[in-house]
Design a protein around this motif. Structure first.
Motif, PDB file in Angstrom:
ATOM      1  N   LEU A 135       0.863  -1.241  -0.072  1.00 23.02           N
ATOM      2  CA  LEU A 135       0.128  -0.033  -0.152  1.00 23.02           C
ATOM      3  C   LEU A 135       0.881   1.262   0.076  1.00 23.02           C
ATOM      4  CD1 LEU A 135      -2.869  -0.895   2.450  1.00 23.02           C
ATOM      5  CD2 LEU A 135      -2.733  -1.072   0.062  1.00 23.02           C
ATOM      6  N   LEU A 136       2.013   1.228   0.622  1.00 23.00           N
ATOM      7  CA  LEU A 136       2.828   2.488   0.973  1.00 23.00           C
ATOM      8  C   LEU A 136       3.515   2.460  -0.714  1.00 23.00           C
ATOM      9  CD1 LEU A 136       4.785   1.870   4.010  1.00 23.00           C
ATOM     10  CD2 LEU A 136       3.444   3.751   3.424  1.00 23.00           C
ATOM     11  N   GLY A 163       2.014   1.791  -3.480  1.00 25.84           N
ATOM     12  CA  GLY A 163       1.216   2.282  -4.338  1.00 25.84           C
ATOM     13  C   GLY A 163       0.935   3.835  -4.029  1.00 25.84           C
ATOM     14  N   ALA A 164       0.997   4.304  -2.734  1.00 24.99           N
ATOM     15  CA  ALA A 164       0.931   5.569  -2.475  1.00 24.99           C
ATOM     16  C   ALA A 164       2.156   6.412  -3.025  1.00 24.99           C
ATOM     17  CB  ALA A 164       0.834   5.741  -1.078  1.00 24.99           C
ATOM     18  N   VAL A 218      -2.158  10.601  -4.809  1.00 19.56           N
ATOM     19  CA  VAL A 218      -1.779   9.658  -3.861  1.00 19.56           C
ATOM     20  C   VAL A 218      -2.843   8.678  -3.598  1.00 19.56           C
ATOM     21  CG1 VAL A 218      -0.915   9.236  -1.437  1.00 19.56           C
ATOM     22  CG2 VAL A 218       0.004  11.245  -2.772  1.00 19.56           C
ATOM     23  N   LEU A 219      -4.019   9.199  -3.260  1.00 13.54           N
ATOM     24  CA  LEU A 219      -5.136   8.439  -3.123  1.00 13.54           C
ATOM     25  C   LEU A 219      -5.229   7.287  -4.341  1.00 13.54           C
ATOM     26  CD1 LEU A 219      -8.372  10.536  -1.800  1.00 13.54           C
ATOM     27  CD2 LEU A 219      -6.965   8.546  -0.476  1.00 13.54           C
ATOM     28  N   LEU A 232      -2.680   4.618  -3.861  1.00 14.87           N
ATOM     29  CA  LEU A 232      -3.003   3.649  -2.878  1.00 14.87           C
ATOM     30  C   LEU A 232      -4.311   2.762  -3.412  1.00 14.87           C
ATOM     31  CD1 LEU A 232      -2.270   3.490   0.373  1.00 14.87           C
ATOM     32  CD2 LEU A 232      -4.258   5.096   0.518  1.00 14.87           C
ATOM     33  N   ALA A 278      -3.081   0.270  -5.418  1.00 11.68           N
ATOM     34  CA  ALA A 278      -2.396  -0.863  -4.712  1.00 11.68           C
ATOM     35  C   ALA A 278      -3.292  -1.957  -3.926  1.00 11.68           C
ATOM     36  CB  ALA A 278      -1.398  -0.139  -3.656  1.00 11.68           C
ATOM     37  N   LEU A 279      -4.228  -1.277  -3.171  1.00  6.05           N
ATOM     38  CA  LEU A 279      -5.289  -1.942  -2.538  1.00  6.05           C
ATOM     39  C   LEU A 279      -5.849  -3.103  -3.501  1.00  6.05           C
ATOM     40  CD1 LEU A 279      -7.013  -2.492   0.163  1.00  6.05           C
ATOM     41  CD2 LEU A 279      -8.539  -0.802  -0.590  1.00  6.05           C
TER      42      LEU A 279
END
Lengths: 396, 346, 507
Positions: free
Chosen positions: A138-139, A141-142, A256-257, A260, A263-264
């Motif tokens: 997740l990091l 992805g952000a 960024v969202l 994230l 990635a989720l």
């Protein structure tokens, strides 16, 4: 004159002598009344003619198509499957909606998904606890989103080009991490989240996640101050900036969202297929963008709604599922998806051109005496609005 | 009073010529920069692996980008007008398959007819894009994203899961890609000829200049009486036609064609064009630049292979190259604007 | 009132009884206008009088609802700008619309480049012809230079050259001097004289009367979309012309209440930004209206942008309540109680697709929200409050501001900024493009605000507005402060001299 504003608005005052006409307080009062009664009938009528209503009709049509194509279509287990299949795109569509309304685009989401999936598989198979691996992913992805966002907001680059570049870059990095290898053994608890359902029902777990996020995002977009600022940025970036809105910071946050969320979606994808490969979700960005645009979001920003996007999500899901049941391959399903995407923009454009031509004719016949008040909005000699429409953009 | 006037005029003239030099320099900076990058790569890789410096390898590089370059010529013209064509990969794939498939079923068809068929099919697909964008006023990115799907889907529908392999088509077709013209591989000759012809047309014809004008300022173009719809339609038509021709060559070169041919090509094409200094918002850039962009990317790919770096790096490097190119452009523009502003210092 | 033609019997171009309407707004009503070869005909009128609509009809952008357009005595219909150009009508815009990426010569000849027998562009001939053209105008301009980066004056020259390259017989100059320095204006006037000598018919649209009376042989005055008068220039005085334009006494237009001027709230010391303005210093007090006069491009807006945190100064200090502050964004400016009503209403002031209410609350979202969620009732209440106070008319609060008239739109912008409860209000051309009635209302509001203790910086290009509204008048010329006058001292002449930089030389 002040009482008639419900039906026809008071004419705009050009005459200086009547400049101080006392219509303003009456108007304001009426607005308060309207606010108190919450819209009512006029609001309902407007909804019937809205894009969402059209989408609802389309959804019904695709449901009808589905049941005509296959007897298995109208079953709970099929719907469970259908929804399950849409989950990654659905998650990414949530953030994509916000980004497109803000006047930008993120084409790199599917690549971030792929990268996330690969990193998850790689780190887990190299001994990292799964929980930590998920946090790491997740990091990452952000971070990917941050790269996009910084390039767009700090360097002032067009997001279309930036994310086209990172589409290749992030996917490329996924290949760098794992080549053409795959990791396909994950702990059952993880994969159960992927293809398991809520006990006693056919509701897939990822769907629960999606519903929760969709509610949060709806609230965010349609009720919160952030949402209002996103619309303002998409409608007129400069005016938003002059109003004290932190345009660049909000855009950065959205990218960024988006990273994230992608990635989720990568975690969900990996769990659902119990498979981490570099080419996971290849080309999904096209589906996501299609869903958002078909959902009525203006590609140039400023308008659109999450309910519309959710409806469009269902349409695409039902359509793909129905065609799949009829043994039509994914590539050929793309004919329908591509056509829908084009028609969703072309249709309203064509209708509006006909309407404009018709109203011009009417105006010409009527002569200068008449002319409905609302015409002012469209025909006031504003080069910017006209130019924008000419360049092909606005719809609805 | 008169002395002040002459002094003012003199400084103005100096500012003029200074500005000219500055702008002319920046205009060439992209192409010069690419050549420098190219030479740097060649030098660095050449030191590591002497095989890189052989004529055979250069020919290999050019061969590897020839088809892409033909599409890039069309894409450049589209981008010059402030549009973009994302459907080129699907167009190439579809024409490649259709042409090969026709030959498979009718091996006697003369190759020239196949070439014409490919070009015509490509032109039709391009015309559809052009109609949707120019008349339907759908933003090009949306329209061609849609047709990217649509054309690929039609391709799959036509192919129905089959593939055409080298054994199915006559050698005369395959030789399109393997023959040499005056000792140079035909593919390279085709690409170079097309690039030169269109570069010349862009320079020498009113229509060519009008593409730049339209991309530079659509409103001014309208006031100047240029017919934007026609110009946009034309560029999409030409882009489709060139993609169609590229599709024929794709079929001949790779011999084995299924419905997935040339998937993702649009990305490489846009990368080449953007790296070559064509402004993604239209109005500036040259075909020569786009060709240089393609050569640079092709050289990087080739160098990676020779340096035995993993092929898996290729895509990441393409992406990084796009980012680097647009970042550089942005920085140059910013610098230039600051210079012009302080040049007007009071 | 029509006067005899100066030269030829048949006008090159003539409008007869032309009317045009946009929705509820009657932009032109039964307007007659004739232009003869070799005359400079001035078209004057206040903002919103219909000048630009008339220009756009002549340029083929709009078609009249009623009335005739005659070229050399024959009725024609212009359906597009291209047709107008083909008919020999060219427009020089205030902000020229050119192709920034292309060079001067290409801009001049775009669409009608000289070609050789094979249909190829003859580049050498093109550059030569453009050079000759510019030379014949007495202009030095590098024809190989891209237009991006040229000054407004040079870009206008490119447009003029473009018109001449098409053998234009009618040249419409739409407020051509608005963004020019006095020097550039002089150069432009020399060229206009030359064109007149070449028998070009020139329509000179302006509201700067001194220019009008220097150049024009005839003057037409428009007011509220109607022609008031057409007369030879020598038969009119500037004062008469103003009366025709305004249609009332000046004093009635600008109500200014006396206000108690208090302590200094904003002070600027030696503020500079390269290429735009230099060493700007002034003080602004509570309850004061400080007029900031100057020609367009003098650097006034640029100063305002720095004060509001949109751009950053390179040197100098800003003090609020005597404390030095650094303002890096509009958000920070708002924190210091600064509000800015920008000059470009549509691009900077409003979100046109948003409703009246949403525009008003855009800068105070926090105040209408609880836990970051917007309470629409609260929002409508606040919006209604300001809409009522400012007499916003023409639409319900939930309707998009796009549909409002310019004056009402401006009131919405004002409402938005008043809602932030500022102490310092910067107004940048607050009455540009709005009708006279709304203008008077805006003036009344501004004056009331000052009376309630706001410190107001009023940027305006309309001298009468500055003179009537301001307690003190600050004048800028080419990026520097060139004059500061008290209300008693300030008059049209002194301010104009300072604005054109002539007061310094005379000292």
């Amino acid at each position: 004159m002040s009482d008639s504003s419900e039906v026809k608005r008071p004419a705009l005052n050009l005459d200086a002598s009547s400049a101080a006409a006392p219509s303003a307080p009456a108007l304001a009062k009426e607005d308060r009344r309207a606010a108190a009664s919450g819209g009512g009938l006029a609001h309902g009528l407007a909804w019937v003619r809205s894009w969402e209503a059209l989408l609802l009709v389309l959804l019904v049509l695709s449901l009808a198509l589905g049941s005509a194509l296959s007897p298995y279509f109208l079953s709970l287990s099929n719907f469970s499957l259908l929804i399950s299949d849409m989950m990654e795109k659905a998650l990414m569509a949530l953030t994509m909606t916000l980004i497109v309304i803000a006047g930008e685009i993120d084409l790199s989401v599917a690549s971030i998904l792929g990268l996330a999936s690969v990193v998850l598989g790689y780190t887990w198979s190299h001994g990292l606890p799964l929980g930590l691996a998920i946090v790491l992913v997740l990091l990452i992805g952000a971070l990917c989103g941050l790269v996009n966002g910084l390039a767009v907001t700090r360097l002032g680059l067009p997001s279309l080009v930036v994310t086209l570049g990172t589409l290749a870059l992030f996917r490329g990095l996924a290949y760098v991490v794992m080549g053409d290898q795959a990791v396909s053994s994950f702990p059952p608890a993880f994969t159960n989240f992927g293809f398991g359902t809520v006990p006693g029902t056919l509701i897939p777990w990822p769907f629960v996640l999606f519903v929760a996020l969709a509610l949060i995002f709806s609230l965010l977009l349609h009720r919160s101050t952030l949402g209002r600022q996103i619309y303002a940025i998409g409608s007129n970036k400069e005016a938003a900036r002059f109003a004290g809105i932190r345009v660049e910071d909000i855009k950065l946050l959205l990218f960024v969202l988006s990273g994230l969320m992608a990635a989720l979606a990568g975690v969900v994808f990996t769990a659902r297929f119990s498979n981490a490969r570099a080419d996971n979700a290849l080309g999904f960005e096209l589906d996501v963008v299609t869903i958002v645009l078909l959902g009525g979001v203006n590609i140039f920003g400023g308008s659109g709604s999450l309910p519309g996007v959710v409806l469009s999500l269902l349409i695409i899901g039902v359509l793909r599922n129905a065609l799949g049941l009829a043994d039509i391959s994914g590539d050929i399903q793309n004919i329908a998806v591509g056509a829908l995407l084009i028609l969703s923009v072309l249709g309203p454009n064509v209708v509006r051109r006909f309407q404009e031509a018709a109203s011009r004719r009417r105006a010409a016949e009527k002569g200068p005496a008449g002319g409905p008040a609302h015409g002012a909005a469209r025909s006031v000699p504003e080069e910017t609005g006209a130019a924008r429409a000419r360049e092909g953009g606005q719809r609805r | 009073m008169s002395t002040t006037t002459t002094r003012v005029e003199e400084s103005r003239r100096r500012a003029l010529s200074g500005g000219k030099r500055l702008v002319a320099l920046v205009g060439r900076v992209r192409e010069l920069g690419l050549i420098v990058v190219l030479l740097a790569i060649v030098a660095l890789v050449g030191l590591q692996t002497p095989r890189f410096l052989t004529p055979g390898n250069f020919e290999q590089i050019l061969l590897s980008i020839a088809i892409l370059a033909i599409v890039a010529v069309g894409e450049t013209m589209v981008i010059l007008t402030r549009n973009v064509d994302l459907s080129v990969g699907s167009t190439v794939g579809m024409t490649a398959f259709v042409c090969a498939d026709v030959l498979k079923n009718h091996p006697q068809t003369p190759v020239i007819l196949i070439v014409l068929l490919g070009c015509a099919l490509g032109a039709v697909l391009g015309a559809v894009n052009g109609l949707i964008v120019a008349l339907g006023r759908v933003p090009a990115i949306v329209a061609t994203l849609g047709t990217l799907y649509l054309y690929r889907g039609l391709d799959s529908y036509i192919a129905g899961g089959t593939q055409v392999s080298a054994y199915d088509v006559p050698d005369s077709f395959l030789s399109l890609a393997t023959t040499h013209i005056l000792g140079v591989p035909a593919l390279i000759v085709f690409a170079a000829a097309i690039a030169l012809i269109f570069a010349y047309l862009l320079r020498a014809t009113r229509t060519g200049r009008e593409l730049y004008a339209l991309g530079s300022n659509p409103e001014a173009a309208r006031l100047a009486g240029l017919r934007a719809e026609r110009l946009i339609f034309l560029t999409f038509l030409l882009c489709g036609l060139l993609s169609g021709f590229a599709g024929v060559l794709w079929g001949a070169r790779f011999a084995t064609v299924d419905s997935g041919a040339a998937t993702g090509l649009e990305l490489q094409v846009i990368a080449a064009v953007v790296v070559g200094g064509v402004n993604i918002f239209g109005g500036s850039g040259t075909i020569l630049g786009a060709m240089l962009g393609a050569i640079v990317l092709g050289t990087i790919d080739n160098a990676l292979t020779l340096l035995k770096l993993s092929q898996f790096w290729l895509q990441a490097i393409d992406g990084a190259a796009i980012l680097a190119a647009v970042t550089l452009d942005a920085l140059i523009t910013r610098w230039l604007q600051r210079r012009l502003r302080s040049g007007r210092q009071r | 009132m029509e006067v005899a033609a100066p030269q030829a019997a048949v006008p090159v171009i003539e409008l007869v009884g032309v009317s045009k309407r946009f929705g509820a707004i009657q932009a032109l009503k039964e307007v007659d206008l004739s232009l003869y070869a070799g005359e400079v005909h001035a078209l004057v009128g206040e903002n919103g009088a219909g000048k630009s609509t008339l220009v756009k009809i002549l340029a083929g952008v709009h078609r009249p609802d009623r009335g005739l357009l005659k070229i050399s005595g024959e009725a024609v219909e212009l359906r597009s700008p291209a047709q107008a150009q083909a008919a020999g009508i060219a427009v020089i815009h205030q902000e020229p619309t050119l192709f920034p990426d292309l060079d001067v010569a290409e801009n001049v000849f775009m669409g009608h480049q000289p070609r050789d027998r094979l249909g190829r562009i003859d580049w050498r001939r093109m550059y030569r012809e453009v050079e000759q053209l510019l030379q014949s105008l007495g202009v030095e301009l590098n024809v190989y230079l891209p237009v991006r980066g040229l000054s407004v004056a040079d870009r206008q020259l490119v447009e003029i050259a473009r018109a001449l390259s098409q053998d234009a017989r009618v040249l419409i100059m739409d407020e051509p001097t608005a963004s020019l320095s006095p020097r550039e204006v002089e150069e432009l006037f020399t060229i206009v004289e030359q064109l007149r000598a070449r028998q070009v018919a020139i329509l000179f649209v302006s509201h700067r009367l001194e220019e009008v009376f220097r150049l024009a042989s005839r003057v037409t005055v428009l007011r509220d979309g109607q022609r008031v008068i057409t007369a030879p220039a020598q038969d009119l005085t500037p004062e008469e012309t103003v009366r025709h334009m305004v249609g009332r006494e000046l004093a009635a237009l600008f109500p200014k209440e006396e206000a108690a001027v208090g302590e200094v709230v904003l002070e600027v010391r030696h503020l500079s930004r390269a290429g735009l303005f230099r060493d700007v210093s002034f003080q602004l007090r509570r309850g004061e209206i400080l007029g900031l006069a100057g020609l367009v491009g003098a650097g006034r807006t640029e100063v305002a942008r720095v004060l509001f945190g949109i751009d950053q100064a390179e040197s100098g200090e800003i003090l609020v309540d005597g404390r030095p502050v650094s303002i890096r964004s509009p958000r920070e400016a708002m924190r210091y109680g600064i509000a800015y009503v920008p000059e470009d209403r549509h691009q900077q002031g409003l979100v046109l697709d948003f409703s009246i209410a949403r525009n008003i609350t855009l800068s105070i979202l926090k105040r209408v929200a609880r836990f970051s969620l917007i309470r629409s009732r609260q929002e409508l209440k606040i919006a209604a409050d300001y809409a009522e106070r400012l007499h916003v008319r023409g639409g319900r609060l939930t309707q998009p501001v796009r549909a409002l008239s310019g004056g009402n739109q401006q009131k919405v912008v004002l409402g938005k900024w008043l809602a932030t409860e500022p102490r310092i209000l910067i107004l940048d051309e607050p009455t540009r493009g709005i009708d006279i009635g709304a203008k008077a209302e805006v003036h009344r509001i501004v004056s009331e605000l000052a009376a309630r203790g706001l410190a107001i910086l009023l940027i305006s290009s309309e001298l009468p507005e500055i003179l009537a509204m301001s307690d003190r008048v600050l004048v800028m010329h080419e990026g520097r402060i060139s004059g500061l006058f008290s209300r008693a001292e300030a008059d049209q002449e002194k301010v104009m001299l300072a604005a054109t930089g002539q007061n310094r030389q005379s000292r």
